[in-house]
Design a protein around this motif. Structure first.
Motif, PDB file in Angstrom:
ATOM      1  N   SER A   2      58.071  64.570  85.717  1.00 31.02           N
ATOM      2  CA  SER A   2      57.218  64.311  86.871  1.00 31.02           C
ATOM      3  C   SER A   2      55.958  63.559  86.434  1.00 31.02           C
ATOM      4  O   SER A   2      55.666  63.429  85.235  1.00 31.02           O
ATOM      5  CB  SER A   2      56.812  65.638  87.510  1.00 31.02           C
ATOM      6  OG  SER A   2      55.924  66.335  86.642  1.00 31.02           O
ATOM      7  N   THR A   3      55.196  63.100  87.400  1.00 30.15           N
ATOM      8  CA  THR A   3      53.944  62.403  87.100  1.00 30.15           C
ATOM      9  C   THR A   3      53.009  63.300  86.305  1.00 30.15           C
ATOM     10  O   THR A   3      52.370  62.851  85.342  1.00 30.15           O
ATOM     11  CB  THR A   3      53.270  61.925  88.401  1.00 30.15           C
ATOM     12  OG1 THR A   3      54.169  61.034  89.070  1.00 30.15           O
ATOM     13  CG2 THR A   3      51.962  61.227  88.123  1.00 30.15           C
ATOM     14  N   ALA A   4      52.923  64.580  86.690  1.00 28.73           N
ATOM     15  CA  ALA A   4      52.075  65.518  85.951  1.00 28.73           C
ATOM     16  C   ALA A   4      52.547  65.649  84.501  1.00 28.73           C
ATOM     17  O   ALA A   4      51.727  65.715  83.571  1.00 28.73           O
ATOM     18  CB  ALA A   4      52.074  66.882  86.639  1.00 28.73           C
ATOM     19  N   GLU A   5      53.848  65.655  84.281  1.00 26.39           N
ATOM     20  CA  GLU A   5      54.388  65.733  82.916  1.00 26.39           C
ATOM     21  C   GLU A   5      54.099  64.454  82.137  1.00 26.39           C
ATOM     22  O   GLU A   5      53.833  64.498  80.927  1.00 26.39           O
ATOM     23  CB  GLU A   5      55.889  66.020  82.954  1.00 26.39           C
ATOM     24  CG  GLU A   5      56.215  67.436  83.427  1.00 26.39           C
ATOM     25  CD  GLU A   5      57.692  67.645  83.691  1.00 26.39           C
ATOM     26  OE1 GLU A   5      58.216  68.703  83.275  1.00 26.39           O
ATOM     27  OE2 GLU A   5      58.316  66.751  84.312  1.00 26.39           O
ATOM     28  N   HIS A   6      54.153  63.305  82.814  1.00 24.78           N
ATOM     29  CA  HIS A   6      53.804  62.041  82.157  1.00 24.78           C
ATOM     30  C   HIS A   6      52.354  62.072  81.680  1.00 24.78           C
ATOM     31  O   HIS A   6      52.052  61.695  80.544  1.00 24.78           O
ATOM     32  CB  HIS A   6      53.986  60.849  83.094  1.00 24.78           C
ATOM     33  CG  HIS A   6      55.375  60.581  83.542  1.00 24.78           C
ATOM     34  ND1 HIS A   6      56.495  60.839  82.794  1.00 24.78           N
ATOM     35  CD2 HIS A   6      55.835  60.049  84.699  1.00 24.78           C
ATOM     36  CE1 HIS A   6      57.571  60.486  83.451  1.00 24.78           C
ATOM     37  NE2 HIS A   6      57.194  60.005  84.622  1.00 24.78           N
ATOM     38  N   LEU A   7      51.448  62.514  82.551  1.00 27.54           N
ATOM     39  CA  LEU A   7      50.034  62.595  82.187  1.00 27.54           C
ATOM     40  C   LEU A   7      49.815  63.587  81.046  1.00 27.54           C
ATOM     41  O   LEU A   7      49.034  63.320  80.126  1.00 27.54           O
ATOM     42  CB  LEU A   7      49.198  62.979  83.405  1.00 27.54           C
ATOM     43  CG  LEU A   7      49.130  61.931  84.519  1.00 27.54           C
ATOM     44  CD1 LEU A   7      48.461  62.513  85.758  1.00 27.54           C
ATOM     45  CD2 LEU A   7      48.431  60.675  84.050  1.00 27.54           C
ATOM     46  N   ALA A   8      50.523  64.722  81.090  1.00 27.92           N
ATOM     47  CA  ALA A   8      50.401  65.715  80.020  1.00 27.92           C
ATOM     48  C   ALA A   8      50.894  65.151  78.692  1.00 27.92           C
ATOM     49  O   ALA A   8      50.287  65.402  77.638  1.00 27.92           O
ATOM     50  CB  ALA A   8      51.181  66.987  80.388  1.00 27.92           C
ATOM     51  N   ALA A   9      51.982  64.376  78.729  1.00 23.46           N
ATOM     52  CA  ALA A   9      52.506  63.762  77.501  1.00 23.46           C
ATOM     53  C   ALA A   9      51.493  62.776  76.925  1.00 23.46           C
ATOM     54  O   ALA A   9      51.254  62.755  75.709  1.00 23.46           O
ATOM     55  CB  ALA A   9      53.836  63.061  77.781  1.00 23.46           C
ATOM     56  N   ILE A  10      50.875  61.980  77.776  1.00 26.27           N
ATOM     57  CA  ILE A  10      49.858  61.022  77.314  1.00 26.27           C
ATOM     58  C   ILE A  10      48.683  61.768  76.700  1.00 26.27           C
ATOM     59  O   ILE A  10      48.207  61.416  75.612  1.00 26.27           O
ATOM     60  CB  ILE A  10      49.421  60.104  78.469  1.00 26.27           C
ATOM     61  CG1 ILE A  10      50.577  59.189  78.881  1.00 26.27           C
ATOM     62  CG2 ILE A  10      48.182  59.291  78.080  1.00 26.27           C
ATOM     63  CD1 ILE A  10      50.366  58.476  80.204  1.00 26.27           C
ATOM     64  N   ASP A  11      48.228  62.821  77.366  1.00 29.43           N
ATOM     65  CA  ASP A  11      47.108  63.599  76.840  1.00 29.43           C
ATOM     66  C   ASP A  11      47.459  64.254  75.508  1.00 29.43           C
ATOM     67  O   ASP A  11      46.641  64.288  74.582  1.00 29.43           O
ATOM     68  CB  ASP A  11      46.666  64.650  77.849  1.00 29.43           C
ATOM     69  CG  ASP A  11      45.960  64.049  79.044  1.00 29.43           C
ATOM     70  OD1 ASP A  11      45.441  62.915  78.944  1.00 29.43           O
ATOM     71  OD2 ASP A  11      45.929  64.715  80.102  1.00 29.43           O
ATOM     72  N   LEU A  12      48.669  64.765  75.386  1.00 28.36           N
ATOM     73  CA  LEU A  12      49.109  65.378  74.136  1.00 28.36           C
ATOM     74  C   LEU A  12      49.118  64.359  73.003  1.00 28.36           C
ATOM     75  O   LEU A  12      48.601  64.619  71.906  1.00 28.36           O
ATOM     76  CB  LEU A  12      50.508  65.982  74.302  1.00 28.36           C
ATOM     77  CG  LEU A  12      51.123  66.586  73.048  1.00 28.36           C
ATOM     78  CD1 LEU A  12      50.335  67.795  72.585  1.00 28.36           C
ATOM     79  CD2 LEU A  12      52.569  66.964  73.309  1.00 28.36           C
ATOM     80  N   LEU A  13      49.676  63.177  73.270  1.00 28.50           N
ATOM     81  CA  LEU A  13      49.732  62.155  72.226  1.00 28.50           C
ATOM     82  C   LEU A  13      48.344  61.647  71.841  1.00 28.50           C
ATOM     83  O   LEU A  13      48.113  61.296  70.687  1.00 28.50           O
ATOM     84  CB  LEU A  13      50.627  61.005  72.655  1.00 28.50           C
ATOM     85  CG  LEU A  13      52.105  61.366  72.781  1.00 28.50           C
ATOM     86  CD1 LEU A  13      52.909  60.176  73.251  1.00 28.50           C
ATOM     87  CD2 LEU A  13      52.664  61.926  71.491  1.00 28.50           C
ATOM     88  N   ARG A  14      47.429  61.624  72.793  1.00 32.33           N
ATOM     89  CA  ARG A  14      46.055  61.213  72.483  1.00 32.33           C
ATOM     90  C   ARG A  14      45.391  62.183  71.521  1.00 32.33           C
ATOM     91  O   ARG A  14      44.545  61.792  70.730  1.00 32.33           O
ATOM     92  CB  ARG A  14      45.213  61.132  73.756  1.00 32.33           C
ATOM     93  CG  ARG A  14      45.530  59.948  74.633  1.00 32.33           C
ATOM     94  CD  ARG A  14      44.597  59.854  75.836  1.00 32.33           C
ATOM     95  NE  ARG A  14      43.208  59.816  75.404  1.00 32.33           N
ATOM     96  CZ  ARG A  14      42.246  60.568  75.923  1.00 32.33           C
ATOM     97  NH1 ARG A  14      42.504  61.423  76.893  1.00 32.33           N
ATOM     98  NH2 ARG A  14      41.007  60.458  75.492  1.00 32.33           N
ATOM     99  N   SER A  15      45.776  63.455  71.577  1.00 30.41           N
ATOM    100  CA  SER A  15      45.131  64.474  70.746  1.00 30.41           C
ATOM    101  C   SER A  15      45.839  64.689  69.407  1.00 30.41           C
ATOM    102  O   SER A  15      45.294  65.332  68.518  1.00 30.41           O
ATOM    103  CB  SER A  15      45.077  65.799  71.504  1.00 30.41           C
ATOM    104  OG  SER A  15      46.379  66.330  71.670  1.00 30.41           O
ATOM    105  N   ARG A  16      47.029  64.160  69.247  1.00 30.52           N
ATOM    106  CA  ARG A  16      47.809  64.379  68.027  1.00 30.52           C
ATOM    107  C   ARG A  16      47.464  63.387  66.931  1.00 30.52           C
ATOM    108  O   ARG A  16      47.119  62.234  67.197  1.00 30.52           O
ATOM    109  CB  ARG A  16      49.298  64.212  68.328  1.00 30.52           C
ATOM    110  CG  ARG A  16      49.910  65.417  68.946  1.00 30.52           C
ATOM    111  CD  ARG A  16      51.389  65.375  68.754  1.00 30.52           C
ATOM    112  NE  ARG A  16      51.937  66.657  69.148  1.00 30.52           N
ATOM    113  CZ  ARG A  16      53.179  66.852  69.440  1.00 30.52           C
ATOM    114  NH1 ARG A  16      54.036  65.852  69.380  1.00 30.52           N
ATOM    115  NH2 ARG A  16      53.600  68.034  69.778  1.00 30.52           N
ATOM    116  N   GLU A  17      47.652  63.847  65.704  1.00 31.42           N
ATOM    117  CA  GLU A  17      47.556  62.963  64.554  1.00 31.42           C
ATOM    118  C   GLU A  17      48.760  62.023  64.573  1.00 31.42           C
ATOM    119  O   GLU A  17      49.821  62.371  65.091  1.00 31.42           O
ATOM    120  CB  GLU A  17      47.557  63.773  63.254  1.00 31.42           C
ATOM    121  CG  GLU A  17      46.324  64.633  63.064  1.00 31.42           C
ATOM    122  CD  GLU A  17      45.051  63.816  62.928  1.00 31.42           C
ATOM    123  OE1 GLU A  17      45.086  62.762  62.245  1.00 31.42           O
ATOM    124  OE2 GLU A  17      44.036  64.203  63.517  1.00 31.42           O
TER     125      GLU A  17
END
Length: 159
Positions: A2-17
């Motif tokens: 879903s769109t919410a999952e897409h945004l969560a994935a982007i946020d997760l990748l932004r915070s990961r090494e």
């Protein structure tokens, strides 16, 4: 997803090494300095008369544009970044022929993730946020192959 999952994935990748080596991840692929998340993947088009391809192309553009609106609320309007010249630079003078010196790659060395993206993504919606580039694009390697909605997080500047 879903769109919410897409945004969560982007946020997760932004915070990961970033990974030390090129390879697959639960979201897509990554390597030194970048993550590419495959947010959505269509079916293929081997048996299509063109109708399903056109509909799916429009759908994936709409998905990218919808996410762009939500991300623009956070970070402002994106840059629209064409990868056509990056692809041409990577290919050099000879798209199909092997060079006389035996070098099959006559073009400029383009860093990842930009080199791979330029082979299948015509353009990106691009933001610079907290020292990293975040991009959205629609990928398709060939007309019979699936579309993919991609999110990119990288510290590597666009070429």
């Amino acid at each position: 997803m879903s769109t919410a999952e897409h945004l969560a994935a982007i946020d997760l990748l932004r915070s990961r090494e970033f990974p030390a080596e090129h390879g697959r991840s639960p979201y897509g692929v990554g390597g030194p300095g970048y993550h590419i998340a495959e947010l959505l993947t269509s079916g293929d088009f081997w048996e299509d008369d063109g109708t399903e391809w056109e509909t799916t192309s429009d759908q994936y553009d709409a998905e990218r544009d919808g996410l762009t609106v939500l991300l623009a609320e956070r970070w402002g309007e994106p840059q629209k970044f064409s990868l056509a010249s990056v692809f041409e630079r990577a290919q050099g003078d000879d798209f199909a022929d092997e060079r006389e010196d035996g070098d099959e790659h006559g073009g400029e060395d383009i860093p990842e993730p930009w080199s791979s993206l330029s082979s299948s993504v015509p353009d990106l919606h691009l933001w610079r946020v907290e020292g990293r580039w975040i991009a959205l694009g629609v990928s398709q390697w060939d007309t019979e192959l699936p579309f993919q909605l991609l999110a990119v997080v990288t510290e590597i500047d666009p070429p």
